[in-house]
Write a protein that holds these residues in place. Structure first.
Motif, PDB file in Angstrom:
ATOM      1  N   ILE A 140      -7.152 -51.121  30.238  1.00  0.00           N
ATOM      2  CA  ILE A 140      -7.574 -49.830  29.717  1.00  0.00           C
ATOM      3  C   ILE A 140      -7.204 -48.749  30.714  1.00  0.00           C
ATOM      4  CG2 ILE A 140      -9.890 -50.161  30.656  1.00  0.00           C
ATOM      5  CD1 ILE A 140     -10.952 -48.459  28.352  1.00  0.00           C
ATOM      6  N   SER A 141      -6.879 -47.567  30.211  1.00  0.00           N
ATOM      7  CA  SER A 141      -6.401 -46.492  31.075  1.00  0.00           C
ATOM      8  C   SER A 141      -7.478 -45.989  32.028  1.00  0.00           C
ATOM      9  CB  SER A 141      -5.872 -45.329  30.227  1.00  0.00           C
ATOM     10  OG  SER A 141      -6.893 -44.799  29.397  1.00  0.00           O
ATOM     11  N   ASP A 142      -8.710 -45.888  31.569  1.00  0.00           N
ATOM     12  CA  ASP A 142      -9.773 -45.358  32.434  1.00  0.00           C
ATOM     13  C   ASP A 142     -11.120 -45.895  31.977  1.00  0.00           C
ATOM     14  OD1 ASP A 142     -11.398 -43.980  34.134  1.00  0.00           O
ATOM     15  OD2 ASP A 142     -10.819 -41.977  33.483  1.00  0.00           O
ATOM     16  N   VAL A 151      -8.852 -42.056  25.973  1.00  0.00           N
ATOM     17  CA  VAL A 151      -8.491 -43.251  26.734  1.00  0.00           C
ATOM     18  C   VAL A 151      -7.609 -44.123  25.853  1.00  0.00           C
ATOM     19  CG1 VAL A 151     -10.488 -43.303  28.276  1.00  0.00           C
ATOM     20  CG2 VAL A 151     -10.641 -44.344  26.022  1.00  0.00           C
ATOM     21  N   SER A 152      -6.993 -45.122  26.467  1.00  0.00           N
ATOM     22  CA  SER A 152      -6.099 -46.013  25.719  1.00  0.00           C
ATOM     23  C   SER A 152      -6.258 -47.445  26.192  1.00  0.00           C
ATOM     24  CB  SER A 152      -4.639 -45.590  25.891  1.00  0.00           C
ATOM     25  OG  SER A 152      -4.388 -44.326  25.343  1.00  0.00           O
ATOM     26  N   PHE A 154      -4.177 -50.873  26.580  1.00  0.00           N
ATOM     27  CA  PHE A 154      -2.788 -51.289  26.686  1.00  0.00           C
ATOM     28  C   PHE A 154      -2.687 -52.751  26.284  1.00  0.00           C
ATOM     29  CE2 PHE A 154      -3.344 -48.071  30.138  1.00  0.00           C
ATOM     30  CZ  PHE A 154      -2.609 -47.073  29.529  1.00  0.00           C
ATOM     31  N   THR A 182      -0.100 -49.489  22.704  1.00  0.00           N
ATOM     32  CA  THR A 182      -1.304 -48.764  23.110  1.00  0.00           C
ATOM     33  C   THR A 182      -2.164 -48.472  21.893  1.00  0.00           C
ATOM     34  OG1 THR A 182      -0.254 -46.579  22.924  1.00  0.00           O
ATOM     35  CG2 THR A 182      -0.182 -47.655  25.082  1.00  0.00           C
ATOM     36  N   SER A 184      -5.137 -45.701  21.203  1.00  0.00           N
ATOM     37  CA  SER A 184      -5.812 -44.535  21.767  1.00  0.00           C
ATOM     38  C   SER A 184      -7.078 -44.207  20.976  1.00  0.00           C
ATOM     39  CB  SER A 184      -4.875 -43.329  21.761  1.00  0.00           C
ATOM     40  OG  SER A 184      -3.701 -43.608  22.511  1.00  0.00           O
ATOM     41  N   GLN A 234      -7.886 -48.923  42.657  1.00  0.00           N
ATOM     42  CA  GLN A 234      -8.367 -48.690  41.296  1.00  0.00           C
ATOM     43  C   GLN A 234      -9.846 -49.101  41.196  1.00  0.00           C
ATOM     44  OE1 GLN A 234      -5.209 -51.114  39.306  1.00  0.00           O
ATOM     45  NE2 GLN A 234      -4.947 -49.306  38.042  1.00  0.00           N
ATOM     46  N   LYS A 259      -9.924 -43.176  42.623  1.00  0.00           N
ATOM     47  CA  LYS A 259      -8.765 -43.918  43.116  1.00  0.00           C
ATOM     48  C   LYS A 259      -8.670 -43.957  44.630  1.00  0.00           C
ATOM     49  CE  LYS A 259      -5.986 -43.219  38.946  1.00  0.00           C
ATOM     50  NZ  LYS A 259      -4.722 -42.685  38.379  1.00  0.00           N
TER      51      LYS A 259
END
Length: 505
Positions: A140-142, A151-152, A154, A182, A184, A234, A259
């Motif tokens: 996941i993006s975030d 967010v997405s 993957f 993806t 979203s 991360q 990060k």
């Protein structure tokens, strides 16, 4: 007799007419005016592997459509997408055709899982489950996005979605990318679990929200007390504890994007890994930090006099140190082996131990100068020589107090064939540091020469022994080289310390 002859002559034209019509009748019998019939779809391979197919994932494979009245086909569609075919491969009872590439995000879903054949005699449809494979989730993006943020997920095959649940909340509005890599959506306001469920026409994938901290790199792995240290990676949000080289860090700051974590180094007394713990788990480096001791923790040279050092001060050689290993420094301008700290220290790091530095002038096009020779030492344990090169890295602390613009720092071992070119100013911006920092060079970054692209620009290292030799023991040479035709914009003023090789994966 005349009467019979007359009858025969009368019937002869009629007989010839019937004979002339026979090919046309035969053609109609073969099905040009009859609608097609599909009975099965088979693999286009030799018997006994030409099995009947009830489903498939489109990969450009060839199949055989079996049935009746197929020879006069004018159009063949899979899921509404027309396939190209050769009429020479059409027969009355079979049609050999290649399944077309299908972008499932663009098709008419009412035609999904259908095979349609159109001939001069009509058309017919046949149920055939042709679609994407079962869905897969990679990440996941975030994970820490705020409610309402975009967010997405993957993954793969995230198409034709029938149900999507994130963290216990059903997501009713979402968008798949064209190729299903993806998915979203907006982060929901409430998540009661860590479960992710995505159900498509092809199946269901279950996953959990993963956010175990990951440490990617550290600004300075050998800091002095009072230095600023930054840990990058991360999932560094909600840090509950931070251990640096066996010492608990109680005061730290997490960046807004989660990060990086920054802190001021306390007095350190031992080597050890970096560990960060959050509610999702603990992430720990596979290598130790604070490693100033020669021939320990992978250190092959720490400039403290344990190894052999030869520094040529314009012909006034200070002599050789004792012990084994070490460096032999040849620098064109000013060079040294010393413990002065004012020039190279800064907020990112200080150094109160001995180190080597180079101070070279502007380099003309195609030339090289400066050099640090590392005597032969064990870089990688013999037991690990079959590891992938990306699992091991050459690390060192460096300080570049003034702009470095142009040229490369080349690193090559005594085993010929591979070289690493460090060219931070190649991006167009002069490079310098604010004190001591750690650089990490995976052994997979060493490359062969290319006849067109040049030295160190060819194939990447695939076998550790091609760089270090059959025993994993080698010397090395660090020097500056200008690969451009024009002169460099600046000289190169840089200090080095604690050169080591460690396992990073």
């Amino acid at each position: 007799m005349k009467k019979n002859l007359g009858i025969r002559l009368y019937l002869l034209p009629l007989f010839l007419m019937v004979v002339a019509l026979l090919p046309a009748c035969k053609k109609n019998i073969e099905g040009s005016s009859n609608p097609p019939v599909i009975t099965s779809v088979r693999s286009y391979v030799a018997s006994p592997n030409d099995t009947v197919l009830t489903s498939a994932v489109p990969k450009g494979q060839w199949v055989v459509i079996t049935g009746h009245n197929l020879k006069s086909a004018t159009r063949i569609e899979f899921d509404g997408v027309p396939a190209s075919f050769n009429s020479a491969l059409l027969a009355q009872n079979s049609a050999v055709v290649q399944i077309p590439q299908i972008i499932f995000s663009t098709i008419d879903t009412s035609k999904l899982y259908t095979l349609k054949v159109t001939t001069t005699g009509g058309s017919t449809s046949f149920a055939f489950k042709l679609g994407p494979a079962a869905p897969i989730i990679f990440g996941i993006s975030d994970v820490f996005a705020n409610p309402g943020d975009s967010v997405s997920l993957f993954g793969a095959n995230l198409l034709l979605i029938q149900n999507f649940v994130y963290g216990g909340t059903k997501i009713s509005s979402f968008k798949s990318s064209m190729y299903g890599d993806t998915l979203s959506f907006l982060m929901p306001a409430v998540t009661s679990t860590r479960l992710i469920t995505v159900t498509t026409r092809a199946g269901t994938v279950l996953d959990t929200i993963k956010a175990t901290p990951v440490v990617s790199w550290i600004s300075n792995e050998n800091p002095s007390m009072g230095d600023s240290v930054y840990i990058y990676g991360q999932y560094l949000k909600g840090v509950q504890s931070l251990i640096f080289a066996g010492t608990a860090i109680t005061t730290f700051t997490v960046s807004k994007d989660s990060k990086s974590v920054g802190f001021v180094a306390p007095a350190l007394s031992e080597s050890g890994p970096v560990s960060i713990t959050t509610s999702y788990g603990t992430g720990t480096t596979p290598y130790n930090v604070y490693t100033p001791t020669y021939l320990k923790n992978g250190v092959i040279e720490n400039m403290d006099g344990s190894g052999v050092l030869y520094a040529d001060y314009g012909g006034n050689a200070p002599g050789w140190g004792d012990g084994i290993g070490g460096i032999d420094a040849h620098i064109n301008n000013r060079y040294g082996w010393f413990t002065e700290t004012t020039a190279f220290n800064g907020v990112l790091g200080t150094n109160h131990t001995m180190f080597i530095f180079v101070n070279t002038a502007v380099l003309s096009g195609g030339s090289s100068n400066g050099g640090i020779i590392l005597a032969s030492n064990q870089w990688v344990p013999v037991a690990n020589l079959t590891d992938a090169p990306g699992q091991w890295a050459l690390k060192m602390e460096i300080s570049v107090p003034t702009d470095w613009d142009g040229g490369a720092l080349d690193i090559k071992t005594d085993v010929p064939g591979y070289i690493y070119r460090w060219e931070p100013s190649k991006t167009g911006t002069a490079y310098k540091t604010k004190g001591w920092i750690t650089i990490t060079i995976p052994l997979s970054s060493f490359r062969a020469s290319d006849p067109v692209l040049g030295e160190g620009m060819g194939a990447a290292l695939t076998n550790i022994t091609d760089l270090l030799g059959p025993k994993g023991q080698t010397g090395a040479y660090l020097y500056r080289h200008n690969y451009a035709a024009a002169s460099t914009k600046t000289g190169f003023y840089c200090a080095f310390d604690n050169i080591r090789v460690v396992k990073i994966k």
